[in-house]
Design a protein around this motif. Structure first.
Motif, PDB file in Angstrom:
ATOM      1  N   ALA A 249      44.697 -59.777 -14.903  1.00 16.44           N
ATOM      2  CA  ALA A 249      44.811 -59.157 -16.223  1.00 16.44           C
ATOM      3  C   ALA A 249      43.438 -58.838 -16.807  1.00 16.44           C
ATOM      4  CB  ALA A 249      45.596 -60.070 -17.163  1.00 16.44           C
ATOM      5  N   GLU A 250      42.479 -59.758 -16.627  1.00 17.57           N
ATOM      6  CA  GLU A 250      41.140 -59.540 -17.177  1.00 17.57           C
ATOM      7  C   GLU A 250      40.437 -58.373 -16.487  1.00 17.57           C
ATOM      8  OE1 GLU A 250      39.678 -60.960 -19.815  1.00 17.57           O
ATOM      9  OE2 GLU A 250      41.681 -61.821 -20.114  1.00 17.57           O
ATOM     10  N   VAL A 251      40.591 -58.297 -15.158  1.00 15.70           N
ATOM     11  CA  VAL A 251      39.953 -57.205 -14.420  1.00 15.70           C
ATOM     12  C   VAL A 251      40.594 -55.860 -14.795  1.00 15.70           C
ATOM     13  CG1 VAL A 251      39.560 -56.226 -12.124  1.00 15.70           C
ATOM     14  CG2 VAL A 251      39.255 -58.668 -12.503  1.00 15.70           C
ATOM     15  N   THR A 252      41.925 -55.866 -14.962  1.00 15.69           N
ATOM     16  CA  THR A 252      42.627 -54.635 -15.344  1.00 15.69           C
ATOM     17  C   THR A 252      42.151 -54.142 -16.706  1.00 15.69           C
ATOM     18  OG1 THR A 252      44.584 -55.267 -14.069  1.00 15.69           O
ATOM     19  CG2 THR A 252      44.885 -53.592 -15.775  1.00 15.69           C
ATOM     20  N   LYS A 253      41.967 -55.060 -17.650  1.00 16.24           N
ATOM     21  CA  LYS A 253      41.458 -54.689 -18.975  1.00 16.24           C
ATOM     22  C   LYS A 253      40.052 -54.103 -18.862  1.00 16.24           C
ATOM     23  CE  LYS A 253      44.072 -58.196 -21.550  1.00 16.24           C
ATOM     24  NZ  LYS A 253      43.950 -59.455 -22.335  1.00 16.24           N
ATOM     25  N   TRP A 254      39.241 -54.717 -18.000  1.00 22.19           N
ATOM     26  CA  TRP A 254      37.865 -54.239 -17.828  1.00 22.19           C
ATOM     27  C   TRP A 254      37.868 -52.796 -17.329  1.00 22.19           C
ATOM     28  CZ3 TRP A 254      34.542 -52.362 -14.113  1.00 22.19           C
ATOM     29  CH2 TRP A 254      33.165 -52.442 -14.392  1.00 22.19           C
ATOM     30  N   PHE A 255      38.710 -52.504 -16.328  1.00 23.02           N
ATOM     31  CA  PHE A 255      38.774 -51.152 -15.792  1.00 23.02           C
ATOM     32  C   PHE A 255      39.379 -50.181 -16.794  1.00 23.02           C
ATOM     33  CE2 PHE A 255      38.072 -52.928 -11.516  1.00 23.02           C
ATOM     34  CZ  PHE A 255      37.219 -51.968 -11.007  1.00 23.02           C
TER      35      PHE A 255
END
Length: 238
Positions: A58-64
């Motif tokens: 979830a954190e990586v998806t938000k970053w992208f």
């Protein structure tokens, strides 16, 4: 008292498949402490699986998602007739990938993620046949337009469920990736492909054959049921 939900973890290969990048690029974004359009540094891994880093999905998806506007503006495809046919390498370059094999990787390792080719040509000779896959520029443009750069692209069809594969079948029968994923207990072909690319399935590094006379499956990797079950037994001991 409610329990805290455990985050979904993803390795570099899985993140790369979702974001249209390579695992090496994901690793580079982390080690280089890349920042997105909002100035946020690429997330830290939260766990390890062997030597593979695992991130909170979830954190990586938000970053992208916050990086998407700037990233999508980095590449402007050349102006071509929408009916022009491009092979896999040409399609990779048209889409802005530095790796000319990127589209081939999508098609081979991540079923359902990239559009099916518009034309498939039988080439080569009787002794050494091969198939060339071609995509219309219009097909590639539609894929880019429906892929916002966050998680699963908009309008994408869910990957088909894994087949029901008996463990007590012919030990020498050659099985494909989806069958291997099912026997190994993975929930999706992408999870299996991710584990394979990260070296977490060492017994499957060597293949026992390739698909022949199987239409679009021609040339795809095959393993014997025996080898797959040996890998399953090795995984259960960890």
């Amino acid at each position: 008292m409610t329990s805290r939900r455990e985050p979904r973890l993803a390795d570099a290969a899985e993140i790369a498949a979702e974001q249209g990048l390579t695992p090496a690029r994901i690793t580079g974004l982390y080690t280089g402490r890349a920042k997105n359009a909002a100035g946020e540094v690429f997330p830290e891994p939260v766990d390890m699986r062997g030597r593979a880093r695992l991130w909170d999905h979830a954190e990586v998806t938000k970053w992208f998602a916050r990086r998407a506007p700037a990233r999508l503006a980095e590449h402007a495809p050349p102006s071509l007739d929408p009916q022009t046919l491009l092979n896999a390498a040409e399609a990779s370059r048209y889409l802005g990938y530095k790796n000319a094999n990127q589209v081939t990787t999508f098609v081979r390792d991540h079923p359902g993620y990239f559009p099916e080719p518009d034309v498939v040509e039988d080439k080569g000779t009787a002794e050494n046949p091969y198939r060339r896959q071609l995509w219309k520029v219009a097909t590639l443009q539609a894929w880019m337009a429906t892929r916002p750069g966050r998680g699963r692209r908009a309008g994408a069809k869910a990957a088909p469920p894994l087949p029901d594969v008996p463990a007590d079948g012919d030990p020498d029968e050659l099985l494909g990736a989806s069958q291997a994923a099912a026997l190994l207990g993975y929930k999706s072909i992408n999870s299996f492909s991710s584990a394979l690319s990260q070296g977490n399935l060492p017994l499957l590094k060597e293949t026992d054959g390739v698909a022949e006379n199987a239409g679009r499956q021609n040339g795809r990797r095959r393993w014997t049921r025996r080898r797959i079950l040996q890998q399953a037994a090795q995984r259960s001991k960890r």
